[in-house]
Design a protein around this motif. Sequence first.
Motif, PDB file in Angstrom:
ATOM      1  N   VAL A 161       2.701  -2.455  -7.404  1.00 19.61           N
ATOM      2  CA  VAL A 161       1.614  -3.022  -6.598  1.00 19.61           C
ATOM      3  C   VAL A 161       1.644  -4.538  -6.749  1.00 19.61           C
ATOM      4  N   ILE A 162       1.768  -4.984  -7.982  1.00 23.12           N
ATOM      5  CA  ILE A 162       1.766  -6.425  -8.229  1.00 23.12           C
ATOM      6  C   ILE A 162       3.008  -7.079  -7.608  1.00 23.12           C
ATOM      7  N   ALA A 163       4.168  -6.494  -7.915  1.00 17.79           N
ATOM      8  CA  ALA A 163       5.408  -7.118  -7.447  1.00 17.79           C
ATOM      9  C   ALA A 163       5.448  -7.175  -5.932  1.00 17.79           C
ATOM     10  N   SER A 164       5.027  -6.087  -5.277  1.00 18.47           N
ATOM     11  CA  SER A 164       5.104  -6.083  -3.824  1.00 18.47           C
ATOM     12  C   SER A 164       4.037  -7.001  -3.235  1.00 18.47           C
ATOM     13  N   TYR A 165       2.892  -7.054  -3.906  1.00 16.34           N
ATOM     14  CA  TYR A 165       1.840  -7.934  -3.398  1.00 16.34           C
ATOM     15  C   TYR A 165       2.310  -9.377  -3.397  1.00 16.34           C
ATOM     16  N   SER A 170      -1.678  -8.959   0.938  1.00 16.19           N
ATOM     17  CA  SER A 170      -2.630  -8.536   1.965  1.00 16.19           C
ATOM     18  C   SER A 170      -3.946  -9.235   1.651  1.00 16.19           C
ATOM     19  N   GLN A 171      -5.065  -8.542   1.797  1.00 15.27           N
ATOM     20  CA  GLN A 171      -6.327  -9.225   1.508  1.00 15.27           C
ATOM     21  C   GLN A 171      -6.621  -9.134   0.017  1.00 15.27           C
ATOM     22  N   ARG A 177      -6.527  -2.654  -0.120  1.00 17.95           N
ATOM     23  CA  ARG A 177      -5.480  -3.354   0.619  1.00 17.95           C
ATOM     24  C   ARG A 177      -4.440  -3.923  -0.331  1.00 17.95           C
ATOM     25  N   VAL A 178      -4.897  -4.325  -1.520  1.00 17.26           N
ATOM     26  CA  VAL A 178      -3.933  -4.820  -2.503  1.00 17.26           C
ATOM     27  C   VAL A 178      -2.990  -3.685  -2.876  1.00 17.26           C
ATOM     28  N   PHE A 179      -3.563  -2.513  -3.102  1.00 15.81           N
ATOM     29  CA  PHE A 179      -2.739  -1.353  -3.437  1.00 15.81           C
ATOM     30  C   PHE A 179      -1.779  -1.028  -2.309  1.00 15.81           C
TER      31      PHE A 179
END
Lengths: 453, 421
Positions: A161-165, A170-171, A177-179
């Motif tokens: 989740v962190i790496a892709s964020y 996203s918001q 949305r972060v997930f």
Amino acid sequence: MVDLAIQLPPHSPEFGGLLGQRIAIGSSFEAHILIAGLVSGASQLGPITEWVGYMRRRPEYDRLAHGIARFLVYYFSIGAAIAILVITALLTGLWGSVWAIINRVGFWPFFIEAWTFFLMVVGSYLWYYTWDLLRDYKGLHMAFGGLLAVASFVQVMMIDVIASYMLTPSQPNNPLRVFLNPTEYPLQIHRTVANLAYMGFAVAAFAGFRYLRSKDAAKRAFFDWAGSYGMIWGIGMTLMQPIVGYSYAKEIQLHAYGAWYKMMQGTLSSEFLGQIFLLGLMFLAGSYYFWRRLHASNAPNQGLLGLLTVLLAVTTVFATLPAHLAFTYNQVLASGKDRPFWEGGWVNPFAAMIPYKVGALIAYSVFAIAGLYWYLRGQREVVWGTARAVEQWVLIASVFMVAAMIVLMGFIRENSRYPDVIAGQVQLSHQQVLSQQLISPVTGLSGTLPPPP
Amino acid sequence: MSENRRRLTDPVTSDSQVRVRSLRGLSRIAYAWLDERTGIRSMVRKGLYEAVPRRGAWAYTLGSATLLLIVNQLITGIFLTMIYVPSTTEGWESLNWIRGHDEFASIVRGMHLWGAYVLLFVLGLHMVRTFFSGSYKRPRETNWLSGVVLFVLVLGLSITGAMLPWDQAAYWTAVVVTNIPSYTPIIGIYLRTLWRGGEFAGPITLLRTYGIHIWILPALLFAFIGIHLYLLRKHAEFGSYVNYRGFFRTLHPRPVIPPAEQPALSEPVPPGQRELEPPYPGVPTDDEWAAPLETDDFYPDQTFKDAVVSLICIAIVFAFGIGIGAPLEAAATQNTTTYTPVPEWFYLPLDQLLVLAPKQLISLALWVPLFGLLLLVILPFVDRGRERNPFERPAVMIVGGLIVLFMLVLTALGSGRLFNL
Ligand code: HEM
Ligand code: HEM
């Protein structure tokens, strides 16, 4: 009250400037991923292996799974130790302010992540140390393994989740949305599959190494089999990657075009070419191993696998042809050599992404799946313990290829959005600004940060 | 089964034994009367008496659940024909009208839609289970092949049904789906024109699709269900390898670890033992006609389990049919530019493939499902070994498993679009 600010060191350690910091953090992360990837893969492959052995009532699976469990118990702490080093010492110390923003956006993923560590520790120790105790209660024992597998899946998911964020934000103030940011599940699938493949190759390499050193017939039979088992996992999982990786790249193209451009056409395109080459080499190694292994036992389907090996070799060479004879396409344009090579230009139209590179990726998968099928059919006639040294060296070499691939991919991903830490929202250069203002307005992100929990 | 349990098929010795005092007595007499004239007793007996394998019986309820869900489609579908008008001008109106006017029709419509969804899901499970258990092997290859035809028919019914409401979603489905035949070599364009009734999707398209949905495909569907069930009765339920000892399980010719070194697992490998004989029906001329070790009666043991699972499915359909119902978007207009079509979830793997495929390769991506279909058709002829234990058939299981995984991955990758993420 004493003014704390006066007593603080004026700034965090320099570490040789930004480049030095990036090297320190980047290389520790690569080391971390190399170990953590194995640990996650082992936490899933181990329990699956135990279960398959239980269903097939064959003891060699149980023995292998037990070995994987031992590995897990030993190496988990090393992977975790590097993570702690990177996070507490390096990230917090060097890039504390930027890191604090990431933490604020990703509070819940980090929170769950912490608990998965707890579950992992409980799961792996229970699983390993109750092996003989619960031999008559295999169901319960396998349930521990299941817990471990789920825990490691969630663990990888949270960090994804962190790496892709960071690549496709996203918001930030909406946890859901972060997930579910656009590249979250492509990355999750990609990594889960990759970890399983990595562990498969690692098992294969370890078994190959032990096979070469064992004199005892029973041991040789076991390690011969384990090497083949690991290779089946490695190839079986890797052949999913062209499509998963392609989807991932597609999402990046849609949501982080700059990063995508850099990977595909810009300064990182030659690294990307290296990746396609390594992928081909891995399939080639697998197919070559399958071929030679059947040959050593004179089992059926050798000819087909030999043919596939040749086809894969040709495909790999074709897939690796560079699209132009310069470092980036902009350089080609600048030198006015924007013509096909047969017209004296620097451009090679046969290396176009579409249809040639895509076609090569599809061919990789198709050949690999055919190879797997024919190998598995021929494998029935294989007598374990009769492999020769060549095959074992291929097994050993393959894990290094995977490791190289993982390092390369980490490099590409993290560099594709450089100098942004969170693409389009936070840059490394903000560290200076932020540490003075103690996290106050940053470009684009100001109003949208979640309130501190 | 205990001996003193009364069965529906127990013979009544003579009419005069039963007195016409109770309703029960009356029905027995009526039954005996009917039997004398029609032979219904032996028919029921034949229908209900059948040995079925005992172990894993819950997994064998999926076929019956599929059947019941199809009956649900039939019943709700017939009701829908009484309210739905197959016309581009009035079709949408007719469905729009029932909202707020006709509670019963709304529920029926909801149940038809959710019935289709649950049906596809359960059908998928049924396929996966027969795949894993190797039920497609000799002599049941034709069971599998008729199943593949059924699968295609149900997919066809689902997609033609999705065009009928003629709202935005339906219209775009119609445009995309009626275009697919045009990729057929040579006659493609003619096929498309035949279906569309012209160059573009319009009133005739809807009418033809309606005809296909309520006549052609259901007729074929029920014919093939008949074949499927006939074949099932002919060969009897295979079930799964757990019901057989030795024969369908490999005794490993070459153990990897020599026996002396093997740590004991809790259950020892069962000794190889063959079981070939009736009562299991079939002709015991060949090894493949083995009989399960333990059987139950189809009635009431298996029918009870079938009923439980089927009723759960219907309950789910009912709950969703009432709770969520069938959506209806704005009526179709050709000239919207803001509308983003959302694919039907069961086509997500294909849809995702089309999304991923670069424009130049789209027609190639359309060959993938055809290729998948080909694999389904040739499966029983490729995987012919007698081994039925999925764990001992690695080549087919791993490749099949990878294909299933691949579809799940595509679904996961595409699922964001279902919710417009
Ligand atoms: C309209 C859809 C279908 C209906 C109503 C249906 C119904 C049934 C029923 C009632 C059974 C016996 C009970 C059971 O084993 O579950 C059965 C068995 C079977 N079905 Fe289907 N089926 C359908 C679709 C399919 C499909 C799509 C396939 C595979 C491609 C398939 C393959 C089989 C096979 C191989 C068996 C034999 C199982 C055995 O003997 O162990 N069926 N089906
Ligand atoms: C396996 C069998 C069937 C499947 C999977 C199926 C599926 C569907 C689906 C998905 C829809 C669209 C529902 C919506 O979006 O609102 C639909 C509509 C419809 N179906 Fe079926 N159907 C089946 C059998 C039948 C039969 C046998 C009939 C008639 C005898 C029938 C009559 C209708 C009618 C009239 C509509 C239009 C009404 C509406 O859209 O709500 N269907 N069907």
